[in-house]
Design a protein around this motif. Sequence first.
Motif, PDB file in Angstrom:
ATOM      1  N   THR A  71     -38.048 -38.318  46.297  1.00 36.16           N
ATOM      2  CA  THR A  71     -38.352 -37.354  47.121  1.00 36.16           C
ATOM      3  C   THR A  71     -37.435 -36.633  47.769  1.00 36.16           C
ATOM      4  N   THR A  72     -37.702 -35.287  48.042  1.00 38.50           N
ATOM      5  CA  THR A  72     -36.711 -34.327  48.725  1.00 38.50           C
ATOM      6  C   THR A  72     -37.166 -34.602  50.245  1.00 38.50           C
ATOM      7  N   PRO A  73     -36.184 -34.758  51.057  1.00 36.52           N
ATOM      8  CA  PRO A  73     -36.470 -34.931  52.690  1.00 36.52           C
ATOM      9  C   PRO A  73     -36.883 -33.739  53.071  1.00 36.52           C
ATOM     10  N   ARG A  74     -37.801 -34.019  54.094  1.00 36.22           N
ATOM     11  CA  ARG A  74     -38.410 -32.885  55.013  1.00 36.22           C
ATOM     12  C   ARG A  74     -38.064 -33.092  56.585  1.00 36.22           C
ATOM     13  N   ALA A 205     -39.782 -28.346  57.269  1.00 35.07           N
ATOM     14  CA  ALA A 205     -38.914 -27.946  56.147  1.00 35.07           C
ATOM     15  C   ALA A 205     -37.934 -28.686  55.450  1.00 35.07           C
ATOM     16  N   GLN A 206     -37.538 -28.244  54.360  1.00 34.86           N
ATOM     17  CA  GLN A 206     -36.356 -29.150  53.786  1.00 34.86           C
ATOM     18  C   GLN A 206     -35.079 -29.026  54.587  1.00 34.86           C
ATOM     19  N   ASP A 207     -35.024 -27.817  54.853  1.00 35.64           N
ATOM     20  CA  ASP A 207     -33.520 -27.369  55.721  1.00 35.64           C
ATOM     21  C   ASP A 207     -33.699 -27.638  57.202  1.00 35.64           C
ATOM     22  N   PRO A 208     -33.019 -28.578  58.096  1.00 34.09           N
ATOM     23  CA  PRO A 208     -33.323 -28.766  59.252  1.00 34.09           C
ATOM     24  C   PRO A 208     -32.854 -27.499  60.293  1.00 34.09           C
ATOM     25  N   PRO A 456     -34.605 -37.060  58.818  1.00 38.95           N
ATOM     26  CA  PRO A 456     -35.871 -36.540  58.133  1.00 38.95           C
ATOM     27  C   PRO A 456     -37.221 -37.232  58.674  1.00 38.95           C
ATOM     28  N   SER A 457     -38.129 -36.373  58.720  1.00 35.86           N
ATOM     29  CA  SER A 457     -39.326 -36.878  59.152  1.00 35.86           C
ATOM     30  C   SER A 457     -39.888 -37.314  57.926  1.00 35.86           C
ATOM     31  N   TRP A 458     -39.707 -36.880  56.735  1.00 35.67           N
ATOM     32  CA  TRP A 458     -40.459 -37.286  55.663  1.00 35.67           C
ATOM     33  C   TRP A 458     -39.463 -37.275  54.593  1.00 35.67           C
ATOM     34  N   PRO A 459     -39.376 -38.248  53.698  1.00 32.33           N
ATOM     35  CA  PRO A 459     -40.226 -39.533  53.729  1.00 32.33           C
ATOM     36  C   PRO A 459     -39.814 -40.568  55.050  1.00 32.33           C
ATOM     37  N   LYS A 460     -40.668 -41.132  55.628  1.00 33.77           N
ATOM     38  CA  LYS A 460     -40.281 -42.241  56.690  1.00 33.77           C
ATOM     39  C   LYS A 460     -39.972 -43.615  55.979  1.00 33.77           C
ATOM     40  N   THR A 461     -38.847 -43.929  55.573  1.00 37.03           N
ATOM     41  CA  THR A 461     -38.274 -45.012  54.685  1.00 37.03           C
ATOM     42  C   THR A 461     -38.898 -46.211  55.224  1.00 37.03           C
TER      43      THR A 461
END
Length: 753
Positions: A71-74, A205-208, A456-461
Amino acid sequence: MASGMSDIQQEDAFQPVRRETPLTDREERRATISEVMRMRTMIGVFRRHLWAFLTIVVLVPSCAWIAINRTTPRYTAAGSLIYEPSEYKGRELESMLRTDPTTEAVLASQAELLQSLKVAQRVAERGNLFDNPEFNAALRPHSEMNRGIAWVRAQFGQASSDADHGSAYGPAPDASRDATVLAVHDVLHAAPVRFSRVLEVTFTAQDPLVAAAAVNNAMDIYIKDQFTAKAAAVHRATAWMEDRSTALRAEVRKAEDKIAAYRADHNFAQGMHAGLDAEKISNLNDDLIRARAELAAADARVDAARGGAGTAAQAAIAASVVPLRTSLEQLTAQYQAQTSRLGANHPEAVGSKRQVDDARRAVDAEIARVVTATEQDRRAARERVTTLALNLQTAKQEADQETKDRIPLNAMERDAEAARGQLLAMLERIQQTAQQHALETSEAHEISLALPPRVPSWPKTAPMMAGAVAAGVLLGLMTVHLLHLTDSTLRGGEDVRTLAKLPCFALVPELSRRELRGTSIDEFVVRRPLTAFAEQIRAVRAGLWLGADRPKVVAITAARPAEGKSVLALSLARSAALSGERVLLIDCDMRRPSLAHRLRVDNSSGLSDVLRGTAKLEDVLHGDRFGGPGGGMHFVPSGQANGDAFGLFMGPEMARLLAEARREYALVVLDSPPVQAITEARVLAAVADATILCVRWRATPRDVVSYALEMLEDAHAQVTGIVLTRVDPSAHVRSGYADAEVYHRRYKAYFSG
């Protein structure tokens, strides 16, 4: 134990009053044992499906881990601002710039404004998100499915697209731009912090860096919009007040000109403290009052003089009368003294009388003169009073007329004064607004700007993996329960006794290659007599021999093929032969014989020939190479079947064969075909002394076993017990059944052979 518990339950169901009486020790012990058994059953169910449970428990988190890694981190950036509306004191501005109390509803409304489509569009424009493939789906690489959808739309939606471009309502909407704005709007969120005036803004977003910039842009846009809206409102209010002040100036000037013209037309002038008419009336009133006082004084003097009010009254008339009256009183006193002393006719008395009369005449003359002067003064005072009263009446009439003429003037003066007041107030408000506008700030300002998030806020591993593990455990438990519910096979002796009401003689294990160690399964019971397999074969013998009537002819059948009945029959026969018994093993499965191959015997002639009468028993009898103290085991192969097996088993030769076998052998084992498919199995079970039904452990469904038992019961067969075959010892040990104890490792020393 189960029947005992059912009796207690039935007794309780019919007599619920007995619940009030204390349980006996036996009932308490039964209840305790039942609870323990239920717990062991639950544990056994879990242990039976342990591998399925572990598979699910490992598989679900593993899939979750793979999905998380793919999953692409967001990233979610967060900033906060405080909403503090300023207060406007100008009454004219309250309608335009009215400030409501800062309530939860107001903050919620401000949050909706902050995350509105308008703000989202400007955030996208500032951050150049229209060129970002994350938000603009048109810039993403097209998959095959998307290309197909685009081709279909191009083919069937061209007409409508052309029509849209030529619409009278303007250019066609930009779907890509709208989709980008909606995508930005979906990830832009604002929410008030409870019990405060703080608004928290987040963007994902995908970019912080993009997320942090979007949050800061959104807050900046919102604050500037607030300030711009307030400034515009103040500008509109100021323009309105200036227009109003200009109109009021013209109105005041017009009213003053009108008042001046009216005064000139009616000859109105303004005194120091009041109008001229009022001053004139006031003076006339004062003069009239003084004149009336003078008239009253003159009347009093005249009345006093005419009325002879005594010396004091006459003296009050004029000062000239006082000395005359004093002289008169002296002469009168002298005359009276002379009269009393000399007599009235004495010349001195007569002379004194003459002097008294002269003095009285002088006093009367002076009084008359004074009265005449007083009368003249009274007449003059009366005339003055009359004149002043007439003048006062005339002045009042003139004042009344002037008052009537001043009513329109007063109205005009009031209107002019009101206009002057409004003009002064408006000028003051303009000045206040200009001062306040110079010091005005936005109603909201930043508390903390958004920084690029590092995590990243998503995914929360961690939470997702914890949830995946919990889901795996739950799904594993559900799978175990589902497998238990859908498992209709027999898993132990308890299931056999519950289903068939018959004893389970043995649980014959399935031997692996490692356990066989090169030994054939047909010879295992002979070569390895101290193993668990051999012990279970002896358990079958014990189940047969420990009954009330020891059977000699035992039919071994199964519900369906591949149940292990032939191996059981051969092993049972060889085990009995090793114990010193004369045993006869007959292969009655003519359609699918297997014992001849296992014993390496020619199957060209056998039981079928004996039943047809073409051969005798001794002609088809074969000895076993593993002898025993009693002569070992003999074997009769099935022979060749020609379609009349059922008639052969029903004929008299079968009865004679079994009678002869009973005389010569201590045990006769019949390897019968499966019950449901082959009819001969029921005939063999009917003629045998006892029948053993082979059921494959955890393979044969319960309804198949029940149907097989019903068919044997219809054939009047004596089914003495059931044998579970091909049991997996390691799996059965985990089942929790009581009869799995025999395969526990604590008994390993007993089965060392």
